[in-house]
Every structure is written in C-alpha cells, then in structure tokens.
Design a protein around this motif. Structure first.
Motif, mmCIF file in Angstrom:
data_model
loop_
_atom_site.group_PDB
_atom_site.id
_atom_site.type_symbol
_atom_site.label_atom_id
_atom_site.label_comp_id
_atom_site.label_asym_id
_atom_site.label_seq_id
_atom_site.Cartn_x
_atom_site.Cartn_y
_atom_site.Cartn_z
ATOM 1 N N SER A 75 21.459 12.513 22.197
ATOM 2 C CA SER A 75 22.069 13.625 22.692
ATOM 3 C C SER A 75 23.060 12.861 24.024
ATOM 4 O O SER A 75 24.336 13.187 24.214
ATOM 5 C CB SER A 75 21.390 14.885 23.197
ATOM 6 O OG SER A 75 22.118 15.780 23.902
ATOM 7 N N ALA A 76 22.279 12.072 24.715
ATOM 8 C CA ALA A 76 23.049 11.249 25.788
ATOM 9 C C ALA A 76 24.325 10.391 25.251
ATOM 10 O O ALA A 76 25.391 10.278 25.864
ATOM 11 C CB ALA A 76 22.067 10.752 26.674
ATOM 12 N N VAL A 77 23.945 9.715 24.193
ATOM 13 C CA VAL A 77 24.814 8.737 23.775
ATOM 14 C C VAL A 77 26.064 9.746 23.130
ATOM 15 O O VAL A 77 27.306 9.380 23.381
ATOM 16 C CB VAL A 77 24.387 8.117 22.583
ATOM 17 C CG1 VAL A 77 25.144 7.376 21.753
ATOM 18 C CG2 VAL A 77 23.204 6.999 23.169
ATOM 19 N N LEU A 78 25.838 10.562 22.342
ATOM 20 C CA LEU A 78 26.893 11.358 21.791
ATOM 21 C C LEU A 78 27.767 12.067 23.000
ATOM 22 O O LEU A 78 28.950 12.259 22.740
ATOM 23 C CB LEU A 78 26.346 12.788 21.095
ATOM 24 C CG LEU A 78 27.231 13.661 20.358
ATOM 25 C CD1 LEU A 78 28.243 12.698 19.462
ATOM 26 C CD2 LEU A 78 26.596 14.877 19.517
ATOM 27 N N SER A 79 27.113 12.699 23.988
ATOM 28 C CA SER A 79 27.885 13.070 25.176
ATOM 29 C C SER A 79 28.640 12.055 25.658
ATOM 30 O O SER A 79 29.959 12.408 26.101
ATOM 31 C CB SER A 79 27.076 13.892 26.200
ATOM 32 O OG SER A 79 26.274 12.657 26.890
ATOM 33 N N TRP A 80 28.129 10.723 25.760
ATOM 34 C CA TRP A 80 29.219 9.799 26.142
ATOM 35 C C TRP A 80 30.252 9.506 25.217
ATOM 36 O O TRP A 80 31.457 9.305 25.697
ATOM 37 C CB TRP A 80 28.453 8.426 26.562
ATOM 38 C CG TRP A 80 27.304 8.615 27.398
ATOM 39 C CD1 TRP A 80 27.360 9.493 28.589
ATOM 40 C CD2 TRP A 80 26.301 7.492 27.570
ATOM 41 N NE1 TRP A 80 26.335 9.097 29.446
ATOM 42 C CE2 TRP A 80 25.452 8.016 28.618
ATOM 43 C CE3 TRP A 80 25.762 6.556 26.850
ATOM 44 C CZ2 TRP A 80 24.261 7.359 29.304
ATOM 45 C CZ3 TRP A 80 24.704 5.901 27.336
ATOM 46 C CH2 TRP A 80 24.038 6.370 28.421
ATOM 47 N N LEU A 81 30.107 9.526 23.763
ATOM 48 C CA LEU A 81 31.132 9.363 22.972
ATOM 49 C C LEU A 81 32.124 10.385 23.126
ATOM 50 O O LEU A 81 33.467 9.987 22.978
ATOM 51 C CB LEU A 81 30.502 8.927 21.618
ATOM 52 C CG LEU A 81 29.584 8.014 21.470
ATOM 53 C CD1 LEU A 81 28.967 7.972 20.172
ATOM 54 C CD2 LEU A 81 30.337 6.631 21.347
ATOM 55 N N VAL A 82 31.788 11.590 23.336
ATOM 56 C CA VAL A 82 32.592 12.590 23.326
ATOM 57 C C VAL A 82 33.393 12.636 24.753
ATOM 58 O O VAL A 82 34.572 12.536 24.831
ATOM 59 C CB VAL A 82 31.963 13.989 23.220
ATOM 60 C CG1 VAL A 82 32.840 15.121 23.774
ATOM 61 C CG2 VAL A 82 31.432 14.069 22.039
ATOM 62 N N ALA A 83 32.798 12.210 25.822
ATOM 63 C CA ALA A 83 33.531 11.976 26.930
ATOM 64 C C ALA A 83 34.515 11.040 27.021
ATOM 65 O O ALA A 83 35.633 11.098 27.849
ATOM 66 C CB ALA A 83 32.489 11.792 28.270
#
Length: 96
Positions: free
Chosen positions: A22-30
């Motif tokens: 979840s944290a990695v996906l949020s960084w990729l989206v950001a």
C-alpha cells in the motif's frame, strides 16, 4: 495452541506485506509512475486501502500533522513486529 500461534504469526506477516504494498503504491501514484485511471491499478489501490485503512486511521488520529508525511504505516509495522516477537517468545516457551 502451536497452530493458533503459527496462524497469528502468518497473518501478521501477510498484513505487513499488504502495508508495504500500500505504501509503495501510494508513492507510485504520488510520483505519477502509475495512473489511477487504469482500472486494474484503481482496483488494487481500492483493495489495499480497504485492507489497511481501518488499522491506520487510529494511528493517524493520534499523530500530529507532519506536513504531508505519513509515518503511520511505519508505526503500525513496528507494532506488528513487536506483537510478532511476543508471539515468537510465547511459542518458544510452549515448545520448551
């Protein structure tokens, strides 16, 4: 008893992996690496959000505003590792 402690330990491990994803996906989206308009990415993001948000929300409510930096997943992972260590110690006592 051993099987129950093993199951709890395994669930904690899986939840830690979900938190990291979840944290990695949020960084990729950001950073605009992945596009949330893609239905697969949106669905994965929604599943990860629904799995992690109930556990992260109380921690976010306790933390002060850090200016856009969210350290609640790190705190939750540390808490889960602490609980996992307690379970491992109890498991070792059970086996001895």
């Amino acid at each position: 008893m051993y099987a129950l402690l093993w199951l709890i330990n395994t669930v904690i491990n899986l939840f830690i992996y979900v938190l990291i994803a979840s944290a990695v996906l949020s960084w990729l989206v950001a950073f605009n690496v992945v596009n949330v308009r893609n239905p697969i990415v949106a669905q994965i993001g929604e599943v990860l959000y629904r799995l992690t948000e109930p556990a992260l929300r109380p921690i976010r409510n306790l933390l002060p505003n850090l200016g856009g930096v969210d350290i609640s997943p790190v705190i939750l992972i540390l808490l889960l590792l602490f609980v996992q260590r307690l379970i491992t110690v109890d498991l070792a006592r059970f086996l001895v």
